[in-house]
Scaffold this motif. Sequence first.
Motif, PDB file in Angstrom:
ATOM      1  N   THR A 173      55.259  31.846  40.546  1.00 47.90           N
ATOM      2  CA  THR A 173      54.886  33.216  40.889  1.00 47.90           C
ATOM      3  C   THR A 173      53.767  33.713  39.983  1.00 47.90           C
ATOM      4  OG1 THR A 173      57.160  33.628  41.592  1.00 47.90           O
ATOM      5  CG2 THR A 173      55.766  35.556  41.180  1.00 47.90           C
ATOM      6  N   ARG A 174      53.940  33.516  38.701  1.00 49.97           N
ATOM      7  CA  ARG A 174      52.892  33.943  37.765  1.00 49.97           C
ATOM      8  C   ARG A 174      51.559  33.323  38.134  1.00 49.97           C
ATOM      9  NH1 ARG A 174      56.464  32.962  33.667  1.00 49.97           N
ATOM     10  NH2 ARG A 174      55.382  31.051  33.072  1.00 49.97           N
ATOM     11  N   ASN A 175      51.585  32.039  38.409  1.00 53.24           N
ATOM     12  CA  ASN A 175      50.325  31.351  38.652  1.00 53.24           C
ATOM     13  C   ASN A 175      49.736  31.683  40.012  1.00 53.24           C
ATOM     14  OD1 ASN A 175      49.578  29.399  36.358  1.00 53.24           O
ATOM     15  ND2 ASN A 175      51.791  29.192  36.544  1.00 53.24           N
ATOM     16  N   ARG A 176      50.599  31.862  40.964  1.00 54.89           N
ATOM     17  CA  ARG A 176      50.082  32.250  42.268  1.00 54.89           C
ATOM     18  C   ARG A 176      49.425  33.628  42.170  1.00 54.89           C
ATOM     19  NH1 ARG A 176      53.835  34.678  46.414  1.00 54.89           N
ATOM     20  NH2 ARG A 176      54.043  35.876  44.494  1.00 54.89           N
ATOM     21  N   ASP A 177      50.063  34.528  41.456  1.00 53.98           N
ATOM     22  CA  ASP A 177      49.488  35.855  41.293  1.00 53.98           C
ATOM     23  C   ASP A 177      48.143  35.790  40.583  1.00 53.98           C
ATOM     24  OD1 ASP A 177      51.701  36.747  42.538  1.00 53.98           O
ATOM     25  OD2 ASP A 177      52.680  37.579  40.770  1.00 53.98           O
ATOM     26  N   ALA A 178      48.061  34.887  39.614  1.00 52.68           N
ATOM     27  CA  ALA A 178      46.794  34.747  38.894  1.00 52.68           C
ATOM     28  C   ALA A 178      45.706  34.242  39.837  1.00 52.68           C
ATOM     29  CB  ALA A 178      46.971  33.793  37.718  1.00 52.68           C
ATOM     30  N   ILE A 179      46.063  33.303  40.669  1.00 56.96           N
ATOM     31  CA  ILE A 179      45.095  32.788  41.645  1.00 56.96           C
ATOM     32  C   ILE A 179      44.671  33.909  42.577  1.00 56.96           C
ATOM     33  CG2 ILE A 179      44.825  31.304  43.658  1.00 56.96           C
ATOM     34  CD1 ILE A 179      46.579  29.259  42.281  1.00 56.96           C
ATOM     35  N   ASN A 180      45.628  34.659  43.006  1.00 59.01           N
ATOM     36  CA  ASN A 180      45.349  35.769  43.903  1.00 59.01           C
ATOM     37  C   ASN A 180      44.389  36.763  43.272  1.00 59.01           C
ATOM     38  OD1 ASN A 180      46.020  36.142  46.509  1.00 59.01           O
ATOM     39  ND2 ASN A 180      48.134  36.729  46.116  1.00 59.01           N
ATOM     40  N   GLU A 181      44.684  37.083  42.048  1.00 53.12           N
ATOM     41  CA  GLU A 181      43.840  38.027  41.320  1.00 53.12           C
ATOM     42  C   GLU A 181      42.426  37.477  41.218  1.00 53.12           C
ATOM     43  OE1 GLU A 181      43.471  39.464  36.781  1.00 53.12           O
ATOM     44  OE2 GLU A 181      45.503  38.942  37.461  1.00 53.12           O
ATOM     45  N   TYR A 182      42.350  36.216  40.914  1.00 58.46           N
ATOM     46  CA  TYR A 182      41.045  35.578  40.820  1.00 58.46           C
ATOM     47  C   TYR A 182      40.295  35.667  42.137  1.00 58.46           C
ATOM     48  CZ  TYR A 182      37.573  31.870  40.523  1.00 58.46           C
ATOM     49  OH  TYR A 182      36.414  31.161  40.562  1.00 58.46           O
ATOM     50  N   LEU A 183      40.999  35.362  43.202  1.00 63.84           N
ATOM     51  CA  LEU A 183      40.363  35.415  44.523  1.00 63.84           C
ATOM     52  C   LEU A 183      39.867  36.828  44.828  1.00 63.84           C
ATOM     53  CD1 LEU A 183      42.721  33.097  46.611  1.00 63.84           C
ATOM     54  CD2 LEU A 183      40.296  32.731  46.138  1.00 63.84           C
ATOM     55  N   ASP A 184      40.677  37.806  44.473  1.00 67.19           N
ATOM     56  CA  ASP A 184      40.272  39.197  44.705  1.00 67.19           C
ATOM     57  C   ASP A 184      38.966  39.506  43.984  1.00 67.19           C
ATOM     58  OD1 ASP A 184      42.394  39.641  46.274  1.00 67.19           O
ATOM     59  OD2 ASP A 184      43.599  40.728  44.789  1.00 67.19           O
ATOM     60  N   VAL A 185      38.934  39.128  42.720  1.00 66.71           N
ATOM     61  CA  VAL A 185      37.739  39.411  41.917  1.00 66.71           C
ATOM     62  C   VAL A 185      36.514  38.723  42.502  1.00 66.71           C
ATOM     63  CG1 VAL A 185      36.668  39.104  39.670  1.00 66.71           C
ATOM     64  CG2 VAL A 185      39.061  39.793  39.815  1.00 66.71           C
ATOM     65  N   VAL A 186      36.692  37.457  42.834  1.00 67.14           N
ATOM     66  CA  VAL A 186      35.560  36.715  43.384  1.00 67.14           C
ATOM     67  C   VAL A 186      35.073  37.360  44.670  1.00 67.14           C
ATOM     68  CG1 VAL A 186      34.862  34.568  44.475  1.00 67.14           C
ATOM     69  CG2 VAL A 186      36.158  34.509  42.351  1.00 67.14           C
ATOM     70  N   ARG A 187      36.005  37.716  45.513  1.00 66.05           N
ATOM     71  CA  ARG A 187      35.600  38.329  46.788  1.00 66.05           C
ATOM     72  C   ARG A 187      34.894  39.655  46.554  1.00 66.05           C
ATOM     73  NH1 ARG A 187      40.200  35.810  49.705  1.00 66.05           N
ATOM     74  NH2 ARG A 187      41.549  37.171  48.501  1.00 66.05           N
ATOM     75  N   ALA A 188      35.397  40.427  45.602  1.00 70.21           N
ATOM     76  CA  ALA A 188      34.789  41.721  45.306  1.00 70.21           C
ATOM     77  C   ALA A 188      33.349  41.538  44.827  1.00 70.21           C
ATOM     78  CB  ALA A 188      35.603  42.451  44.245  1.00 70.21           C
ATOM     79  N   ASN A 189      33.149  40.540  43.966  1.00 65.88           N
ATOM     80  CA  ASN A 189      31.807  40.335  43.419  1.00 65.88           C
ATOM     81  C   ASN A 189      30.879  39.605  44.371  1.00 65.88           C
ATOM     82  OD1 ASN A 189      33.445  40.977  41.083  1.00 65.88           O
ATOM     83  ND2 ASN A 189      31.602  40.462  39.924  1.00 65.88           N
ATOM     84  N   ARG A 190      31.443  39.047  45.398  1.00 64.41           N
ATOM     85  CA  ARG A 190      30.597  38.295  46.321  1.00 64.41           C
ATOM     86  C   ARG A 190      30.120  39.190  47.450  1.00 64.41           C
ATOM     87  NH1 ARG A 190      33.284  34.123  50.063  1.00 64.41           N
ATOM     88  NH2 ARG A 190      34.142  36.187  50.454  1.00 64.41           N
ATOM     89  N   GLN A 191      30.889  40.242  47.712  1.00 68.48           N
ATOM     90  CA  GLN A 191      30.581  41.124  48.829  1.00 68.48           C
ATOM     91  C   GLN A 191      29.119  41.588  48.836  1.00 68.48           C
ATOM     92  OE1 GLN A 191      32.827  40.870  50.707  1.00 68.48           O
ATOM     93  NE2 GLN A 191      32.507  42.308  52.386  1.00 68.48           N
ATOM     94  N   PRO A 192      28.581  42.083  47.683  1.00 72.45           N
ATOM     95  CA  PRO A 192      27.217  42.616  47.658  1.00 72.45           C
ATOM     96  C   PRO A 192      26.183  41.725  48.319  1.00 72.45           C
ATOM     97  CG  PRO A 192      28.262  43.003  45.561  1.00 72.45           C
ATOM     98  CD  PRO A 192      29.235  42.210  46.394  1.00 72.45           C
ATOM     99  N   ASP A 193      26.192  40.443  47.997  1.00 74.03           N
ATOM    100  CA  ASP A 193      25.097  39.626  48.509  1.00 74.03           C
ATOM    101  C   ASP A 193      25.314  39.160  49.940  1.00 74.03           C
ATOM    102  OD1 ASP A 193      25.925  36.629  46.719  1.00 74.03           O
ATOM    103  OD2 ASP A 193      26.243  37.055  48.814  1.00 74.03           O
ATOM    104  N   VAL A 194      26.372  39.650  50.552  1.00 77.30           N
ATOM    105  CA  VAL A 194      26.555  39.331  51.969  1.00 77.30           C
ATOM    106  C   VAL A 194      25.570  40.175  52.789  1.00 77.30           C
ATOM    107  CG1 VAL A 194      28.077  39.631  53.952  1.00 77.30           C
ATOM    108  CG2 VAL A 194      28.945  38.614  51.855  1.00 77.30           C
ATOM    109  N   GLU A 195      25.428  41.430  52.357  1.00 78.60           N
ATOM    110  CA  GLU A 195      24.499  42.326  53.067  1.00 78.60           C
ATOM    111  C   GLU A 195      23.077  42.080  52.579  1.00 78.60           C
ATOM    112  OE1 GLU A 195      25.518  46.248  53.556  1.00 78.60           O
ATOM    113  OE2 GLU A 195      27.632  45.841  53.972  1.00 78.60           O
ATOM    114  N   LEU A 196      22.259  41.572  53.415  1.00 78.71           N
ATOM    115  CA  LEU A 196      20.854  41.365  53.058  1.00 78.71           C
ATOM    116  C   LEU A 196      20.068  42.600  53.443  1.00 78.71           C
ATOM    117  CD1 LEU A 196      20.573  37.716  54.342  1.00 78.71           C
ATOM    118  CD2 LEU A 196      20.986  38.503  52.019  1.00 78.71           C
ATOM    119  N   GLU A 197      18.763  42.455  53.460  1.00 79.14           N
ATOM    120  CA  GLU A 197      17.967  43.630  53.849  1.00 79.14           C
ATOM    121  C   GLU A 197      18.402  44.097  55.231  1.00 79.14           C
ATOM    122  OE1 GLU A 197      15.038  41.013  51.610  1.00 79.14           O
ATOM    123  OE2 GLU A 197      17.078  40.982  52.382  1.00 79.14           O
TER     124      GLU A 197
END
Lengths: 130, 130
Positions: free
Chosen positions: A103-127
């Motif tokens: 559970t601890r590790n799955r949650d950590a993975i989840n958290e990581y995925l959330d962060v990555v997705r949050a930081n990746r969102q910006p460059d999805v929208e181009l001009e």
Amino acid sequence: MRIGELAARTGTSRRLLRYYEEQGLIVATRAANGYREYDDRFVDRVKQIRGLLDAGLPTRIIKQILPCLDKPRTIYFPDATPEMLATLERERDRMTERIEFLTRNRDAINEYLDVVRANRQPDVELEPAV
Amino acid sequence: MRIGELAARTGTSRRLLRYYEEQGLIVATRAANGYREYDDRFVDRVKQIRGLLDAGLPTRIIKQILPCLDKPRTIYFPDATPEMLATLERERDRMTERIEFLTRNRDAINEYLDVVRANRQPDVELEPAV
DNA sequence: TCCAACCATCACACAGGTGTGATGGTTGTC
DNA sequence: GACAACCATCACACCTGTGTGATGGTTGGA
């Protein structure tokens, strides 16, 4: 049903079903011609075995645990020896540890995925089409 | 610290520490004499590896998961390829399944133990000294 | 200086879960 | 009766995580 159908319905190979039987996890009845014969309850039982194996338990332990998990709970207090009960308690504790750890590790993975997705969102929208 | 101390502090064998390194799970620095050198963070890291192995994950997967579990969360969005993220999501889901499965079965064992203990209590008391 | 206690690499072995293939029997269908 | 599609047993082989031992280098203390 025979071994082929059980294999299909549980997603295992015939080979493994024979192996589980060899390890004493399941006991098939035999038809007159020697073919193994299974009733429907084996489907769940085999899935249970697969799950426990996947969770890291060896067949030796699964063999001891399985009888306690039968749904109709027929045998309340079989010939449960004290050693047997001790094994069960020990194994239950190990399972609890595993659960907490996973559970601890799955949650950590989840958290990581959330962060990555949050930081990746910006460059999805181009001009946006000036 | 060197390999012997790390082994002692994590409850593993030197052999396994070298194996984990061979599998790319840990990377030790080397002293001038060729000895492996570890800092304190390796203690937790190795314990994490042991836990994931115990939970049934193969080193191949652990290798991919580990970088996301670093506590100082230094790398928010590394060179995380889409395939990598997909693997992580898949693995997270498998872990969730495992957790649910283990929980169900642990609870069943627990319930069984309760029942057995309840039914065993009576015959603990023998003739109470007439 | 010598020895104990580390360390390194390498190789072989093992156990458990699993795949694969050989060999042969049974059964149902054309 | 021939054939396909099952089934049986058995044996060998694989992978992964581990143990063990051989052989040799490094280091620190008696």
